[in-house]
Design an enzyme around this catalytic site. Structure first.
Site, short mmCIF file in Angstrom:
data_model
loop_
_atom_site.label_atom_id
_atom_site.label_comp_id
_atom_site.label_asym_id
_atom_site.label_seq_id
_atom_site.Cartn_x
_atom_site.Cartn_y
_atom_site.Cartn_z
CB CYS A 108 76.53 47.98 66.69
SG CYS A 108 76.05 46.54 67.79
CB CYS A 153 76.10 52.93 74.50
SG CYS A 153 74.26 53.00 75.42
CB CYS A 199 77.17 51.86 69.43
SG CYS A 199 77.71 51.31 70.97
CD GLU A 218 80.32 56.96 78.58
OE1 GLU A 218 81.76 57.18 78.03
OE2 GLU A 218 79.04 56.17 78.15
CB CYS A 224 71.14 54.22 80.67
SG CYS A 224 71.95 53.15 79.60
CB CYS A 282 80.19 47.04 73.72
SG CYS A 282 79.13 45.85 72.64
#
Length: 347
Positions: free
Chosen positions: A115, A335, A118, A91, A104, A111
């Protein structure tokens, strides 16, 4: 077929010289790819025909193709799901700000930081992105903007992924952005966001390139930060803030600490007081981010009154603070959300 997009001028020149071509051909090829955004070797008319034929036979200029696009109702934010040659998607977000067009960029597909707030980490990490793939995200949007006489003005490496665990590719991307044969962007127009990979914060400071550093904090004490950000168990808060202080002292650039405000989790006055104590006297600012709710996570945005109270406490205690403007909530601009929709078959 070798993909040339993302190669430096030196790398292009060395390749062509090895083919028996004069050195200046490297600069011509770089100008076509990066200055003129041309991907068809046959359109590079100042290159000799035999060189163009050899390039076409053995090389490609692969960038990125669009899979999906969402545009906010106010027209200020557009989110793109872009695919690369191997089918991996990432993205990239365009934000039309009062000071110019900001994008961005993702540094990894997915990832693995874990977290808790997220969406990027829900499906884990597929792989690191190359410098060329980060550059391809930039060029996709820059080409789009050029149709109306605009361009990308600022870049935040703040999309999916942890940039400082993909250090070499990210640094190469940053340097390519700056080169005069490319977009010629000032380092000061580039911001890198990290969850706090301490050794590589020091490493980045030593590069002597004045990019802006943004560190995701999200809690003022270790127990809560470890719950929200598992990386804190490896690099605890005191080490992260010490590295941030060193970055500011070394580069003379103000470090921004990102603090996602989550209702009832990290938004009370005790935590505001702890945050002041943590950052007092540092060349730093705090960017408060009311959370973009992620359905899979169950977190909620604090009320405007709680957001304002937290902001005012920091301001009254001489911490430079801003509240991030809400952009793209109606298109799930957080995200990973658009990518996840496609991975789960909802796109």
């Amino acid at each position: 077929m070798e993909n040339l997009f993302g190669k430096t001028l030196q790398e292009l020149t060395e390749m062509l010289v090895a083919w028996g071509m004069p050195k200046f051909r490297g600069k011509q090829l770089a100008d076509w790819m990066y200055k003129k955004s041309i991907t068809d070797f046959n359109a590079m008319q100042n290159l000799p025909k035999d060189m163009r034929e050899k390039l076409a036979a053995s090389c490609v200029i692969d960038r990125a193709s669009r899979v999906d696009q969402l545009d906010s109702v106010d027209g200020k934010t557009s989110k793109f799901l872009l695919n690369f040659a191997d089918g991996v998607g990432v993205e990239t977000v365009l934000m039309r700000q009062p000071y110019g067009n900001s994008i961005c960029v993702s540094s990894q597909a997915g990832c693995n930081m874990g977290c808790a707030f997220c969406a990027s980490t829900l499906h884990g990490m597929v792989r690191n992105l190359t410098a060329g793939e980060m550059l391809a995200q930039t060029y996709y949007i820059n080409d789009l903007l050029s149709q109306t006489g605009e361009k990308v003005d600022t870049i935040v490496i703040m999309g999916s992924g942890e940039p400082l665990t993909n250090y070499d590719n990210v640094l190469k991307y940053i340097r390519l952005l700056h080169e005069d044969y490319g977009l010629g962007m000032s380092y000061r127009s580039i911001t890198l966001s990290t969850s706090g990979i301490v050794p590589n914060i020091y490493r980045l400071a030593a590069e002597e390139i004045p990019v802006n550093l943004s560190i995701s904090l999200h809690a003022p004490e270790d127990a809560l930060r470890s719950e929200l950000m598992p990386i804190n168990r490896k690099y605890p808060l005191s080490e992260v803030v010490k590295a941030g202080r060193d970055y500011g002292d070394t580069t003379h650039r103000r470090v921004t600490y990102e603090y996602i405000l989550i209702d009832g989790v990290n938004d009370n006055m005790k935590q505001a007081k702890e945050l002041v104590g943590l950052l007092k006297g540092q060349l730093a600012s705090v960017n408060l981010i009311p959370i973009n709710p992620v359905a899979e996570r169950g977190w909620n945005r604090p009320s405007p009154a709680r957001i304002n109270a937290f902001e005012q406490y920091l301001d009254q205690h001489h911490i430079t603070v801003t509240v991030r403007r809400e952009m793209g909530n109606d298109i799930q601009a957080a995200c990973g959300q658009l990518r996840n929709r496609h991975l789960t078959g909802e796109g």
